[in-house]
Design an enzyme around this catalytic site. Structure first.
Site, PDB file in Angstrom:
ATOM      1  N   GLU A   1      43.908  18.967  39.580  1.00 17.15           N
ATOM      2  CA  GLU A   1      43.605  19.895  38.481  1.00 17.15           C
ATOM      3  C   GLU A   1      44.861  20.533  37.891  1.00 17.15           C
ATOM      4  O   GLU A   1      45.703  21.068  38.618  1.00 17.15           O
ATOM      5  CB  GLU A   1      42.674  20.982  39.043  1.00 17.15           C
ATOM      6  CG  GLU A   1      42.246  22.000  38.020  1.00 17.15           C
ATOM      7  CD  GLU A   1      41.043  22.800  38.524  1.00 17.15           C
ATOM      8  OE1 GLU A   1      40.241  22.267  39.315  1.00 17.15           O
ATOM      9  OE2 GLU A   1      40.925  23.970  38.137  1.00 17.15           O
TER      10      GLU A   1
ATOM     11  N   HIS B   1      35.239  25.705  34.341  1.00 17.70           N
ATOM     12  CA  HIS B   1      36.057  26.543  35.216  1.00 17.70           C
ATOM     13  C   HIS B   1      35.277  27.797  35.598  1.00 17.70           C
ATOM     14  O   HIS B   1      34.686  28.444  34.744  1.00 17.70           O
ATOM     15  CB  HIS B   1      37.340  26.974  34.497  1.00 17.70           C
ATOM     16  CG  HIS B   1      38.039  28.108  35.192  1.00 17.70           C
ATOM     17  ND1 HIS B   1      38.146  29.357  34.649  1.00 17.70           N
ATOM     18  CD2 HIS B   1      38.605  28.168  36.417  1.00 17.70           C
ATOM     19  CE1 HIS B   1      38.776  30.151  35.499  1.00 17.70           C
ATOM     20  NE2 HIS B   1      39.076  29.458  36.577  1.00 17.70           N
TER      21      HIS B   1
HETATM   22  O1  LIG Z   1      39.142  27.953  39.998  1.00 16.44           O
HETATM   23  C1  LIG Z   1      40.004  27.505  39.254  1.00 16.44           C
HETATM   24  O2  LIG Z   1      39.958  26.393  38.772  1.00 16.44           O
HETATM   25  C2  LIG Z   1      41.161  28.322  38.953  1.00 16.44           C
HETATM   26  O3  LIG Z   1      42.052  27.860  38.281  1.00 16.44           O
HETATM   27  C3  LIG Z   1      41.163  29.699  39.485  1.00 16.44           C
HETATM   28  C4  LIG Z   1      42.519  30.212  39.671  1.00 16.44           C
HETATM   29  O4  LIG Z   1      42.449  31.510  40.114  1.00 16.44           O
HETATM   30  C5  LIG Z   1      43.351  29.387  40.601  1.00 16.44           C
HETATM   31  O5  LIG Z   1      42.897  29.514  41.900  1.00 16.44           O
HETATM   32 MG    MG Z   2      41.657  25.734  37.850  1.00 23.07          MG
END
Ligand SMILES: O=C(O)C(=O)C[C@@H](O)CO
Ligand code: MG
Length: 390
Positions: free
Chosen positions: A240, A316
């Site tokens: 990601e 997200h």
């Molecule tokens: O959950 C996700 O995709 C995020 O990007 C949250 C972010 O706080 C990274 O942990």
């Molecule tokens: Mg993320």
């Protein structure tokens, strides 16, 4: 039925914070020489709530997490006056009005986040007026329930990481997301540490559960290219946001390598932004967030676009605005779920401000056919721990 008022409030968390371990997740600022506050771009300890009220006293609730004080100012000064006296059911007209009348500055970022919060409130309001949940207004149930993945597993000592992964297995999740803690500045030793993290989680969850890995834009194209072959052995469902959101060509090139599926879009805004990503074949999985992308009015169009391109959408963040869209779209196979726990980076703040979010049962979430609108209410349980800015 006319809109009578638009009220915005920022809820800033003043309560206990449990900071995550060092190197809990990379982020876009990591490459800067100044060390500063490594949690800087991660802390979401404030949330914007937008309430739109009609003449009959019905109130729709929207929200946004990015830069809430600035988003509040954008709504108060620009968008709220455009809404007063309008019919809340004219969502498309109102969306276009907000978008086009501020087009010079609102296409992405703060403006689009503000439009998102207002639009979510309008959809909640419509649902409440007709007594139907939003997913019903979007076409209804496309799945019996929503599969969800547990999303945390920050970089931390391996034993703690293993125990956390095991807890999600025990709760019945068949998909989890972990974070990489090291990036380009950490050299080969950091690469090995990242690989230790992913190896540990894969070992705990076994070969048949989905494993997603988050970079939060903290890698570079070159670093990601070196990591991809090393990650192949762990059969990850997606990598990601390996590079910054503007590097569309980087996403396209990484995806073309075909080693590991690439996801992104969490920091993209608007239908046009997603059209670009899809046209460039940049992503294997789209991850818009409804409270950034232009609200439900825009997100449903992105779902339609994704359906045409046959690219899955896994929004997200959990949160009701995303769940309703996921329930109503065949383009969305599952949802993200942030486990409820102490306030850390702020992903979990939603639970302290609102009540009504469904909790997973054996890795699945359910939405209620009989709860109108989003199905959310403001909670006063933790109100004492917030500084509320009117
Ligand atoms: O959950 C996700 O995709 C995020 O990007 C949250 C972010 O706080 C990274 O942990
Ligand atoms: Mg993320």
């Amino acid at each position: 039925m006319k809109i009578k008022s638009v009220r915005t409030r920022v809820f800033e968390w003043q309560g206990k914070v449990t900071p995550p371990a060092a190197n809990f997740c990379t982020n876009a600022a990591d490459i800067l020489y100044e060390r500063g506050d490594s949690m800087g771009s991660f802390r979401f300890h404030g949330w914007l709530v937008c309430e739109v009220e009609t003449e009959d006293g019905t109130i729709g609730i929207g929200n946004a997490a990015l830069a809430p004080r600035v988003v509040k100012a954008a709504i108060d000064h620009y968008y709220a006056p455009m809404l007063i006296g309008e019919d809340p059911f004219d969502t498309e007209y109102l969306w276009q009005k907000m978008y086009r009348k501020t087009h010079a500055w609102s296409r992405k970022g703060i403006g689009m986040t503000a439009i998102s919060a207002v639009d979510i409130a309008l959809w909640d309001l419509m649902g409440k007026e007709v007594g139907k949940p939003i997913f019903k207004l979007l076409g209804g149930r496309t799945k019996e329930r929503i599969r969800c993945y547990a999303s945390k597993l920050y970089g931390q000592p391996i034993e703690a990481l293993r125990a956390e992964a095991q807890s999600y297995v025990d709760q019945g999740f068949d998909a989890v997301k972990m974070r990489f803690g090291w990036g380009p500045k950490d050299g080969p030793a950091g690469m090995r540490k990242n690989l230790e993290l992913v190896a540990a989680v894969r070992d705990v969850i076994g070969p048949d559960r989905d494993l997603m890995c988050e970079c939060y834009m903290g890698w570079t194209f070159e670093y990601a290219k070196r990591m991809l072959p090393k990650l192949e052995a762990y059969d990850i469902r997606w990598l990601e946001e390996p590079v910054i959101a503007d590097d569309i060509e980087g996403y396209t090139e990484l995806r073309k390598l075909g080693r590991v599926p690439i996801s992104g879009g969490e920091h993209e805004f608007s239908l046009a932004g997603f059209q670009q990503l899809l046209d460039r074949r940049a992503l294997d999985v789209i991850q818009y967030d409804t409270n950034r992308v232009g609200g439900i009015s825009a997100a449903r169009k992105i779902n339609a676009l994704a359906e045409a391109y046959q690219i899955p959408v896994v929004p997200h963040a959990g949160q009701m605005h995303n769940y309703h869209l996921t329930m109503a779209s065949t383009a969305s196979p599952m949802a993200e779920f942030f486990p409820v726990h102490d306030v850390e980076v702020g992903n979990e703040l939603f639970y302290y401000i609102f009540k009504g979010e469904p909790q997973p049962d054996n890795g699945f979430l359910q939405l209620d056919d009989n709860r109108p609108g989003l199905g959310l209410e403001l909670s006063d349980e933790h109100l004492g721990s917030f500084n509320v800015i009117e």
